[in-house]
Design a protein around this motif. Structure first.
Motif, PDB file in Angstrom:
ATOM      1  N   ASN A 107       4.426  -8.310  -4.680  1.00 21.06           N
ATOM      2  CA  ASN A 107       4.879  -7.317  -3.700  1.00 21.06           C
ATOM      3  C   ASN A 107       6.387  -7.349  -3.529  1.00 21.06           C
ATOM      4  N   CYS A 108       6.920  -6.288  -2.914  1.00 23.08           N
ATOM      5  CA  CYS A 108       8.374  -6.121  -2.839  1.00 23.08           C
ATOM      6  C   CYS A 108       9.007  -6.981  -1.748  1.00 23.08           C
ATOM      7  N   GLY A 109       8.264  -7.253  -0.674  1.00 21.36           N
ATOM      8  CA  GLY A 109       8.799  -8.090   0.398  1.00 21.36           C
ATOM      9  C   GLY A 109       9.524  -7.336   1.496  1.00 21.36           C
ATOM     10  N   HIS A 110       9.789  -6.033   1.303  1.00 23.07           N
ATOM     11  CA  HIS A 110      10.547  -5.340   2.358  1.00 23.07           C
ATOM     12  C   HIS A 110      10.031  -3.948   2.739  1.00 23.07           C
ATOM     13  N   CYS A 111       8.887  -3.523   2.200  1.00 20.08           N
ATOM     14  CA  CYS A 111       8.333  -2.242   2.682  1.00 20.08           C
ATOM     15  C   CYS A 111       7.598  -2.490   4.013  1.00 20.08           C
ATOM     16  N   ASP A 112       7.167  -1.428   4.664  1.00 23.98           N
ATOM     17  CA  ASP A 112       6.494  -1.575   5.966  1.00 23.98           C
ATOM     18  C   ASP A 112       5.291  -2.518   5.884  1.00 23.98           C
ATOM     19  N   HIS A 113       4.480  -2.357   4.831  1.00 17.69           N
ATOM     20  CA  HIS A 113       3.272  -3.184   4.719  1.00 17.69           C
ATOM     21  C   HIS A 113       3.628  -4.655   4.542  1.00 17.69           C
ATOM     22  N   CYS A 114       4.650  -4.911   3.731  1.00 19.93           N
ATOM     23  CA  CYS A 114       5.094  -6.300   3.545  1.00 19.93           C
ATOM     24  C   CYS A 114       5.593  -6.873   4.865  1.00 19.93           C
ATOM     25  N   ILE A 115       6.369  -6.071   5.586  1.00 20.12           N
ATOM     26  CA  ILE A 115       6.975  -6.577   6.831  1.00 20.12           C
ATOM     27  C   ILE A 115       5.914  -6.878   7.893  1.00 20.12           C
ATOM     28  N   LEU A 166      -1.081  -4.427   0.489  1.00 21.95           N
ATOM     29  CA  LEU A 166      -0.953  -2.963   0.550  1.00 21.95           C
ATOM     30  C   LEU A 166       0.452  -2.495   0.162  1.00 21.95           C
ATOM     31  N   CYS A 167       1.294  -3.399  -0.309  1.00 24.49           N
ATOM     32  CA  CYS A 167       2.695  -3.077  -0.623  1.00 24.49           C
ATOM     33  C   CYS A 167       2.812  -1.784  -1.431  1.00 24.49           C
ATOM     34  N   ASP A 168       3.672  -0.896  -0.953  1.00 25.40           N
ATOM     35  CA  ASP A 168       3.932   0.332  -1.723  1.00 25.40           C
ATOM     36  C   ASP A 168       5.437   0.495  -1.953  1.00 25.40           C
ATOM     37  N   GLY A 169       6.119  -0.626  -1.978  1.00 20.42           N
ATOM     38  CA  GLY A 169       7.572  -0.576  -2.097  1.00 20.42           C
ATOM     39  C   GLY A 169       8.093  -0.534  -3.519  1.00 20.42           C
ATOM     40  N   ILE A 170       7.203  -0.545  -4.497  1.00 18.27           N
ATOM     41  CA  ILE A 170       7.662  -0.514  -5.886  1.00 18.27           C
ATOM     42  C   ILE A 170       7.035   0.691  -6.580  1.00 18.27           C
TER      43      ILE A 170
HETATM   44 ZN   LIG Z   1       6.210  -4.182  -0.116  1.00 20.12          ZN
END
Ligand SMILES: [Zn+2]
Ligand SMILES: [Zn+2]
Length: 365
Positions: A90-98, A104-108
């Motif tokens: 996961n990206c670590g900084h999208c809403d789901h990660c935060i 559920l990460c959708d930051g990439i």
């Molecule tokens: Zn993410």
């Protein structure tokens, strides 16, 4: 570098065991020498064409190994670290990660068969090869994003650790993270393969009262008993829904469907008591639909929830499950019905399809 990998070129064709090229890890990536990889049904969905995925592709998403090399900018891993692969890097900084839902990460934007930069590290004769879930561990080595390799203690045997990366996390997490069942709950689990056994094990650890295992195969029900089931129902011998309702005087508090079949999903829903929760863990072929009586939802306040990778927080949960195993409180060894070498992988999948094993593991060392 050159290495051996199992490559899927076309659905419904055997995997080709061949030498492929693997690039060095780029920024934010690591190279892992694979020690062991689990033979999971999800890869089989891709092999059978039930899930679409760009090809050629190296499958494998349930792996463990040792970090060999780290790319620039990697701060959380070093060569020599023992790791379990996380198939939801996961990206670590999208809403789901935060908010703590990294699964559920959708930051990439790049698809999950590419590294985060949208390119691949696998090639053969000038042709690019994709990485299933950015893990691609049906191979001697894998390049994965830093967040896709979770460090664990080095005294954990890697041939057991690999199963924590999918079946243990998925099954146990469905109970403890997704459903968060209360002690004393009555639970039904439909499907007693590798993930289902861990759902049963999770229910036991969470203090469930009745744990009813449902399957069509008696050998799987025997495994279920070993993992903590209190009641066994062979769905081939009569109406499993009626039997569960009778055993629990009206239905279970939580029903877990761990097959991914519309028919058994509806059965799970019908096994729930009024106010109960049905948790869908099984991964169906991608075009399947379920039909449920619409009015029954408000009238009975039954909930249907999905559980993806046991709602894992991999960097917290995978080391925690490792500790639980090392303390002797998590069963993994009895799940491993047999082991294989990489060049036996097609046979390993035939055995899985026949339902002859709880789980099997490919060993590389
Ligand atoms: Zn993410
Ligand atoms: Zn899996």
């Amino acid at each position: 570098m050159e290495m051996k990998a199992a490559v899927l070129y076309e659905a419904n064709k055997p995997l080709a065991i061949e030498t492929v090229e693997l690039d060095d890890p780029k920024d934010g990536e690591v190279l892992v020498r694979i020690a062991a990889a689990g033979v999971c049904y999800s890869d089989y969905h891709v092999m059978k064409g039930e899930w679409s995925m760009p090809k050629p592709v190296v499958l494998g998403h349930e792996g463990a190994g040792i970090v060999e090399k780290v790319g620039a900018g990697v701060t959380r891993l070093s060569p020599g670290d023992h790791v379990i692969l996380n198939f939801r890097a996961n990206c670590g900084h999208c809403d789901h990660c935060i908010v703590g839902r990294p699964v559920l990460c959708d930051g990439i934007e790049a698809g999950r068969v590419f590294m985060f930069d949208g390119t691949v590290r696998l090639h053969r004769n000038g042709q690019d090869i994709h990485h299933m879930t950015r893990t691609a561990c049906f191979a001697e080595y894998a390049v994965v994003p830093e967040s896709g390799a979770v460090p664990i203690r080095s005294d954990m045997p890697l041939d057991k650790a690999c199963l924590i990366g999918c079946s243990v996390m998925t099954g146990l997490g469905a109970v403890t993270n997704t459903a968060r069942i209360e002690a004393g709950s009555d639970v039904a689990v439909i499907g007693c393969g590798g993930v289902g056994l861990n759902t049963i094990q999770g229910a036991l650890l969470a203090g469930a009262d009745r744990i009813i295992a449902v399957d069509l195969l008696d050998n799987k029900l025997e495994y279920a008993k070993e993992f903590g089931a209190t009641d066994l129902i062979n769905a081939g011998n009569g109406d499993a829904v009626a039997r569960v309702r009778e055993l629990t005087k009206g239905g279970v508090d939580y029903a877990f469907e761990v097959i991914g079949n519309p028919k058994t999903i509806i059965q799970a829903y019908e096994m729930c008591r009024i106010g109960g929760t049905t948790v869908i863990v099984g991964m169906a072929p991608e075009n399947d639909i379920i039909e449920i009586n619409a009015l029954s939802l408000p009238r009975t306040e039954r909930a249907i929830v999905g559980s993806w990778y046991g709602s894992a927080r991999p960097w917290v949960d995978l080391p925690k499950l490792t500790d639980l195993y090392m303390r002797g409180r998590l069963k993994i060894d009895p799940m491993i019905s047999r082991t294989w070498r990489l060049d036996e992988i097609n046979e390993a999948y035939q055995t899985l399809a026949a339902g002859d094993v709880a789980r099997s593991v490919i060993l590389f060392d």
